[in-house]
Design an enzyme around this catalytic site. Structure first.
Site, short mmCIF file in Angstrom:
data_model
loop_
_atom_site.label_atom_id
_atom_site.label_comp_id
_atom_site.label_asym_id
_atom_site.label_seq_id
_atom_site.Cartn_x
_atom_site.Cartn_y
_atom_site.Cartn_z
N TYR A 1 -2.09 -8.69 16.81
CA TYR A 1 -2.05 -7.96 15.71
C TYR A 1 -3.27 -6.60 15.84
O TYR A 1 -2.77 -5.51 15.92
CB TYR A 1 -2.04 -8.53 14.36
CG TYR A 1 -2.37 -7.47 13.11
CD1 TYR A 1 -1.21 -6.90 12.65
CD2 TYR A 1 -3.41 -7.35 12.69
CE1 TYR A 1 -1.40 -5.96 11.47
CE2 TYR A 1 -3.96 -6.63 11.39
CZ TYR A 1 -2.69 -5.79 11.00
OH TYR A 1 -2.85 -4.88 9.70
N SER B 1 -6.60 -1.23 11.20
CA SER B 1 -7.10 -2.47 10.32
C SER B 1 -8.65 -2.84 10.88
O SER B 1 -8.96 -2.63 12.14
CB SER B 1 -6.50 -3.64 10.56
OG SER B 1 -6.96 -4.94 10.55
N ILE C 1 -9.63 -23.23 0.58
CA ILE C 1 -10.57 -22.23 1.25
C ILE C 1 -10.93 -22.67 2.80
O ILE C 1 -11.10 -23.82 3.18
CB ILE C 1 -11.94 -22.33 0.67
CG1 ILE C 1 -11.82 -21.63 -0.86
CG2 ILE C 1 -13.02 -21.51 1.31
CD1 ILE C 1 -13.05 -21.55 -1.60
N ASP D 1 11.79 2.39 5.58
CA ASP D 1 11.33 1.01 5.56
C ASP D 1 12.62 -0.03 6.08
O ASP D 1 13.68 0.58 5.89
CB ASP D 1 11.12 0.69 4.16
CG ASP D 1 9.78 -0.55 3.96
OD1 ASP D 1 10.31 -1.57 4.39
OD2 ASP D 1 8.69 0.02 3.58
N LYS E 1 -2.95 -2.71 16.85
CA LYS E 1 -3.47 -1.67 16.00
C LYS E 1 -4.55 -0.60 16.92
O LYS E 1 -4.53 0.57 16.74
CB LYS E 1 -4.36 -2.13 14.64
CG LYS E 1 -3.57 -2.98 13.85
CD LYS E 1 -2.67 -1.68 13.11
CE LYS E 1 -2.00 -2.22 11.78
NZ LYS E 1 -1.07 -1.32 11.33
N GLU F 1 -9.86 -15.64 13.09
CA GLU F 1 -10.43 -14.84 11.84
C GLU F 1 -11.84 -14.64 12.17
O GLU F 1 -12.62 -15.24 12.74
CB GLU F 1 -10.34 -15.73 10.68
CG GLU F 1 -8.97 -16.00 10.15
CD GLU F 1 -9.03 -16.73 8.56
OE1 GLU F 1 -8.20 -16.11 7.78
OE2 GLU F 1 -9.66 -17.39 8.42
N ILE G 1 0.90 -1.15 -0.04
CA ILE G 1 0.17 0.03 0.03
C ILE G 1 0.99 1.23 -0.09
O ILE G 1 0.59 2.21 -0.77
CB ILE G 1 -1.13 0.03 1.26
CG1 ILE G 1 -1.83 -1.29 1.11
CG2 ILE G 1 -1.71 1.55 1.35
CD1 ILE G 1 -2.83 -1.38 2.45
N1 LIG Z 1 -3.29 -4.98 3.12
C1 LIG Z 1 -4.22 -5.10 4.01
O1 LIG Z 1 -5.45 -5.56 3.65
C2 LIG Z 1 -4.29 -4.19 5.23
C3 LIG Z 1 -5.38 -4.23 5.91
C4 LIG Z 1 -5.62 -3.46 6.98
C5 LIG Z 1 -4.40 -2.61 7.46
N2 LIG Z 1 -3.44 -2.57 6.93
C6 LIG Z 1 -2.31 -1.90 7.10
O2 LIG Z 1 -1.44 -1.24 6.09
C7 LIG Z 1 -0.16 -1.07 6.31
C8 LIG Z 1 0.56 -1.38 4.99
O3 LIG Z 1 0.27 -3.03 4.79
P1 LIG Z 1 0.65 -3.57 3.52
O4 LIG Z 1 -0.40 -4.56 3.02
O5 LIG Z 1 1.13 -2.51 2.48
O6 LIG Z 1 1.69 -4.46 4.00
P2 LIG Z 1 3.37 -4.29 3.40
O7 LIG Z 1 4.09 -5.47 4.33
O8 LIG Z 1 3.52 -4.59 1.99
O9 LIG Z 1 3.93 -3.13 3.99
C9 LIG Z 1 4.49 -2.99 5.54
C10 LIG Z 1 5.95 -2.24 5.10
O10 LIG Z 1 6.30 -2.02 6.55
C11 LIG Z 1 7.70 -2.30 6.47
N3 LIG Z 1 8.14 -2.73 7.59
C12 LIG Z 1 7.75 -3.81 8.58
N4 LIG Z 1 8.33 -3.76 9.70
C13 LIG Z 1 9.15 -2.64 9.78
C14 LIG Z 1 10.00 -2.13 10.69
N5 LIG Z 1 10.07 -2.72 12.00
N6 LIG Z 1 10.50 -0.99 10.44
C15 LIG Z 1 10.30 -0.37 9.28
N7 LIG Z 1 9.58 -0.98 8.41
C16 LIG Z 1 8.93 -2.02 8.38
C17 LIG Z 1 7.88 -3.49 5.49
O11 LIG Z 1 9.12 -3.82 5.05
C18 LIG Z 1 6.74 -3.24 4.29
O12 LIG Z 1 7.30 -2.37 3.20
C19 LIG Z 1 0.13 -2.02 7.51
O13 LIG Z 1 0.31 -0.83 8.53
C20 LIG Z 1 -0.92 -2.78 7.78
O14 LIG Z 1 -1.17 -3.21 9.14
C21 LIG Z 1 -3.18 -3.54 5.63
#
Ligand SMILES: NC(=O)c1ccc[n+]([C@@H]2O[C@H](COP(=O)([O-])OP(=O)(O)OC[C@H]3O[C@@H](n4cnc5c(N)ncnc54)[C@H](O)[C@@H]3O)[C@@H](O)[C@H]2O)c1
Length: 336
Positions: free
Chosen positions: A169, A145, A229, A34, A173, A297, A15
C-alpha cells in the site's frame, strides 16, 4: 464569476464525502467517481431529497434554487478514465481540478492481494493523470499516506525524511506521488500530494477492516466490550479529524501550490493515551486486551507541519477530545 468544475474520485468514501460537502457548499459543480467498494451513497445523503437514490445514477443535477449540481459516475479507477462514456467526452479545460482519493486503504489487505492494491492505488493514479493530461486540467490533488516513510527514531517526520514503505500500500502511494511530480516536471502541471496521517470522524464505519482505531474504540465503548490493542500500546500516531483533512485537501486547489505536504496535527498520541481520551469522552470503563503487534505497522508517526503551515496556511484546528466527542455523537445518532 466562472463556476468551478471538479472531479472527486472516491467521493462516496469517508474523507471524499466530507470534501464533496465543502465543494458543493461553495457552489462548485462536482463529479463524483466511485465504485462503492468501501464508499457508500449514504455519505452523500445530505445532497439528496429523501432516501431514494434510484435516480442518482447518471443524472447531472442542475439544481433547483440553491440545490447544488453534482453527478455520480460509477466507475472502477483501475480502468482508463478516458474509456468511460462520460469522462471520455470531457472537453479541454472543462475540469478545474481532480481530487484523487479513490483507493483501497488497507495495509493488511495490500499484503494479501498486492495485485488489487497496485491496480487501485497505482494504476488508478496513472489513469487520473492521463485524463488530466488529455483534457488539460493542470491540478490533481492526491491523498497520499504517512505509511510511505521509513520507520524513524526521531519524533517528527518532515517531508524530506527517508521514504521506505513497509507495505505494498505504502509503496503504491509513493509511486503515485513520484508520478504526480513527473507530470509536474514534464507537462507543467501543478499537482499536490498530501501525506495524510491517521484519520477519524463521522462516516468512518466501525467494525470494518477500513475503520481506524478511534472508531473501533468508540464502537467497543458503546457495546461495553473490551478493546484489542496490538503490541504494548505505546506506539504513537498523529490523529487528525476528517473535517480538518477535507479543509486542507480543498486548500490544495489553488494555482499557487504545488508539491508534497504532510497532513496531520503535529500531536503525537500513544494508543494508550487515546484509550484514556475515549474513556473520558464516553464515560465508559473500556478494558484493554493486549495482543501481538501486526506486521507492516510503524512504531512512531507524527507529522512535522512546518512546510504545510508556511506554504498553505491551513492547519487542523480540532482537538482530539472535541473530534472524538463529535464522532461519538454521530455514532450514537447512527445507531439509533
Ligand atoms: N483515512 C486515513 O486515515 C487515510 C490515511 C492516509 C491516506 N488516506 C487516503 O485517503 C483516501 C480516502 O481514504 P478514506 O479513508 O476516505 O477511505 P474510503 O475507503 O472511505 O474511501 C476510498 C473510496 O475510494 C473508492 N474506491 C476504492 N477502489 C476504487 C476503485 N477501484 N474505483 C473507484 N473507486 C474506488 C471506495 O469505494 C471509497 O469510496 C485514500 O486514497 C486513502 O489511501 C486515508
Amino acid at each position: 464569476m466562472k463556476v468551478k468544475k471538479v472531479l472527486v474520485t472516491g467521493g462516496a468514501g469517508f474523507i471524499g464525502s466530507h470534501l464533496v460537502d465543502i465543494l458543493l457548499e461553495e457552489g462548485c459543480h462536482v463529479f463524483i467517481l466511485d465504485d462503492f467498494s468501501s464508499g457508500n451513497l449514504r455519505n452523500l445523503k445530505r445532497w439528496r431529497s429523501g432516501d431514494d437514490f434510484s435516480d442518482f445514477g447518471d443524472t447531472y443535477r442542475y439544481g433547483y434554487g440553491k440545490r447544488p449540481k453534482h453527478r455520480l459516475i460509477e466507475w472502477d479507477i483501475s480502468k482508463p478514465l478516458v474509456s468511460s462514456p462520460w469522462l471520455g467526452s470531457l472537453e479541454e479545460g472543462e475540469l478545474d481540478c481532480i481530487f484523487h482519493l479513490a483507493a483501497r486503504r488497507d495495509v493488511i489487505t495490500s499484503f494479501k492481494d498486492p495485485y488489487d492494491d497496485a491496480m487501485r492505488n497505482y494504476i488508478g493514479t496513472v489513469n487520473v493523470l492521463e485524463l488530466a493530461r488529455k483534457i488539460k486540467c493542470n491540478k490533481v490533488v492526491f491523498s497520499s499516506s504517512y505509511t510511505i516513510y521509513k520507520e524513524l527514531d526521531q519524533n517528527c517526520i518532515n517531508e524530506n525524511c527517508p521514504k521506505d514503505p513497509i507495505s505494498p500500500y505504502g509503496l503504491n502511494k509513493l509511486a503515485s506521488e513520484k508520478l504526480l511530480e513527473l507530470y509536474n516536471d514534464h507537462y507543467g502541471m501543478r499537482n499536490v500530494a498530501f501525506r495524510i496521517f491517521v484519520s477519524y470522524g463521522p462516516r468512518q464505519v466501525p467494525g470494518s477492516i477500513f475503520s481506524g482505531v478511534v472508531l473501533r474504540f468508540l464502537d467497543h465503548a458503546m457495546k461495553d466490550e473490551k478493546v484489542k490493542i496490538y503490541g504494548d500500546g505505546e506506539q504513537t500516531r498523529d490523529f487528525i479529524f476528517v473535517k480538518d483533512i477535507a479543509r486542507c485537501l480543498h486548500a490544495g486547489f489553488t494555482d499557487d501550490l504545488e508539491g508534497i505536504f504532510n497532513l496531520g496535527t503535529g500531536r503525537e498520541t500513544s494508543i494508550n493515551d487515546l484509550l484514556d481520551t475515549v474513556r473520558s469522552v464516553t464515560g465508559k470503563e473500556l478494558k484493554a486486551n493486549y495482543v501481538e503487534s501486526r506486521k507492516g505497522e510503524v512504531r512512531r508517526a507524527v507529522a512535522d507541519l512546518t512546510r504545510q503551515i508556511e506554504q498553505m496556511g491551513c492547519r487542523a484546528s480540532t482537538s482530539l477530545e472535541a473530534g472524538i466527542k463529535e464522532t461519538y455523537e454521530w455514532l450514537n445518532k447512527r445507531k439509533s
